[in-house]
Design an enzyme around this catalytic site. Structure first.
Site, mmCIF file in Angstrom:
data_model
loop_
_atom_site.group_PDB
_atom_site.id
_atom_site.type_symbol
_atom_site.label_atom_id
_atom_site.label_comp_id
_atom_site.label_asym_id
_atom_site.label_seq_id
_atom_site.Cartn_x
_atom_site.Cartn_y
_atom_site.Cartn_z
ATOM 1 C CB ILE A 49 -0.958 -0.010 1.199
ATOM 2 C CG1 ILE A 49 -1.988 -1.135 1.053
ATOM 3 C CG2 ILE A 49 -1.672 1.345 1.333
ATOM 4 C CD1 ILE A 49 -2.874 -1.329 2.272
ATOM 5 C CG ASP A 93 9.206 -1.813 5.906
ATOM 6 O OD1 ASP A 93 9.710 -2.698 6.629
ATOM 7 O OD2 ASP A 93 8.060 -1.908 5.416
ATOM 8 C CB THR A 105 -5.217 4.399 6.043
ATOM 9 O OG1 THR A 105 -3.902 4.255 5.479
ATOM 10 C CG2 THR A 105 -5.769 5.773 5.683
ATOM 11 C CB ALA A 106 -1.778 1.344 9.448
ATOM 12 N NE ARG A 107 -6.023 -3.737 11.661
ATOM 13 C CZ ARG A 107 -6.478 -3.705 10.421
ATOM 14 N NH1 ARG A 107 -6.563 -2.565 9.770
ATOM 15 N NH2 ARG A 107 -6.869 -4.820 9.821
ATOM 16 C CG ASP A 167 -10.186 4.642 7.485
ATOM 17 O OD1 ASP A 167 -11.364 5.065 7.395
ATOM 18 O OD2 ASP A 167 -9.856 3.488 7.167
ATOM 19 C CD GLU A 173 -11.490 0.901 14.183
ATOM 20 O OE1 GLU A 173 -12.023 -0.084 13.614
ATOM 21 O OE2 GLU A 173 -10.470 1.454 13.741
ATOM 22 C CG HIS A 210 -11.395 0.226 9.911
ATOM 23 N ND1 HIS A 210 -10.899 -0.400 11.032
ATOM 24 C CD2 HIS A 210 -10.637 -0.250 8.873
ATOM 25 C CE1 HIS A 210 -9.906 -1.206 10.696
ATOM 26 N NE2 HIS A 210 -9.734 -1.134 9.396
ATOM 27 C CB ILE A 211 -14.602 3.412 5.018
ATOM 28 C CG1 ILE A 211 -14.343 4.907 5.246
ATOM 29 C CG2 ILE A 211 -15.750 2.912 5.883
ATOM 30 C CD1 ILE A 211 -15.485 5.807 4.785
ATOM 31 C CB ALA A 212 -8.690 3.691 4.139
#
Length: 321
Positions: free
Chosen positions: A153, A172, A233-235, A259, A264, A283-285
């Site tokens: 991603i 990374d 947008t990960a966690r 997101d 949640e 949480h819709i990315a």
């Protein structure tokens, strides 16, 4: 009793695909009705979930015949991989089906945040206040994007960001120095601190683990340049939300988009309510009708293949895009 149980929402084509091969129960509300789910697990051989169903030892103990778990997404923090492996249960995520979808969402958030909230001016404009001088907007071109995590991603985000003239840096430790993927970044950072120091935009692309929980805390946010923006947008849990809120309220952080949240759904009146320059989405990315269809078809086919004694297909080969 059904051979396959689907506990959360799934595209109808995917449901029909597996239902044509196995007795299937599809009920997207099962995740909120544990007693009903428990009753279906006794003979269940294939389970298909999203991110809310907790596939952990208590659930596995009620599903003695379970052979495979299909995950309609890529994050696996709701699935105990060790427990599944110990029980001989294969876990089949929808890897590769929403990489571009999430990347598009990140770019939308990036462009909105760098415009200083201008896209949230509808109520003011409609009321006639005409707030042209309120927004601290910046051009995206020439800004510096820092990516924590450089998987599939993040690489799609890098491609899009560079097309806007944004300089891309990434960190990374699990991507080797010689990996050709680094050609997509302008700079490879040896540590998170170096990445933070030069990031006008910080975007997160790592799983939630003990090592990444609250990775972006008060100290990390303080290292970002003044007015930087944050996108997750990960966690939920990777960002220390209380530290983020404090940075937004002080103006040290120019904006943020979450997101994913630590809890949640978010409770009414939470610490995230009424925070300036904060964008939230549920949480819709990775969820568009196209991505949901790709994930549903891939997971349905792979679960069926495993139950038939076959081999799952490679996700990227089944993307259809």
């Amino acid at each position: 009793m059904p051979a396959v149980v689907i506990t959360e929402f799934m595209d109808r084509e995917g449901v029909d695909l597996i239902a044509a091969r196995f007795d299937t129960v599809y009920d997207p509300d099962l995740v909120d009705r544990p007693q009903a789910l428990d009753a279906l697990l006794a003979d269940c051989r294939g389970l298909i979930v999203r991110n809310r169903t907790q596939v952990r030892p208590p659930l596995l103990a009620k599903a003695p015949h379970l052979k495979t778990v299909g995950r309609l997404g890529v994050g696996l923090d709701n699935i105990d991989l060790g427990a599944c492996a110990g029980a001989g249960i294969s876990v089949l995520p929808a890897t590769g089906t929403n990489d571009e979808t999430v990347a598009e969402f990140v770019m939308g958030a990036l462009l909105s945040l760098t415009r200083g909230g201008a896209f949230q001016a509808t109520a003011d404009v409609a009321a006639g206040t005409w707030p042209r001088t309120r927004f601290k907007a910046r051009d995206a071109k020439g800004l510096r994007l820092g990516l924590i995590g450089f998987g599939a991603i993040a690489r799609q985000v890098a491609r899009r960001a560079r097309a806007f003239g944004i300089a891309v840096a990434a960190y990374d430790p699990f991507v080797s120095e010689g990996d050709p993927a680094w050609a997509l970044a302008d700079r490879r950072c040896a540590d998170v601190g170096t990445l933070l120091d030069g990031a006008d935009i910080l975007s997160i692309h790592v799983p939630l683990t003990d090592a990444t929980r609250h990775l972006v805390d008060a100290a990390a946010l303080a290292r970002l340049p003044a007015g930087a923006v944050l996108i997750n947008t990960a966690r939920g849990g990777i960002v220390d939300e209380h530290a983020m809120v404090a940075a937004l309220k002080s103006g040290a952080l120019g904006g943020a988009m979450l997101d994913v949240m630590e809890a949640e759904p978010v409770a009414a009146g939470s610490h995230l309510a009424g925070v300036p320059n904060l964008l939230l989405s549920p949480h819709i990315a990775g969820i568009t009708k196209d991505a949901v269809l790709r994930a549903s078809l891939l997971v349905a086919d792979n679960v069926a293949r495993v139950l038939e004694g076959g081999t799952p297909t490679v996700a990227d080969a089944a993307r259809g895009r």
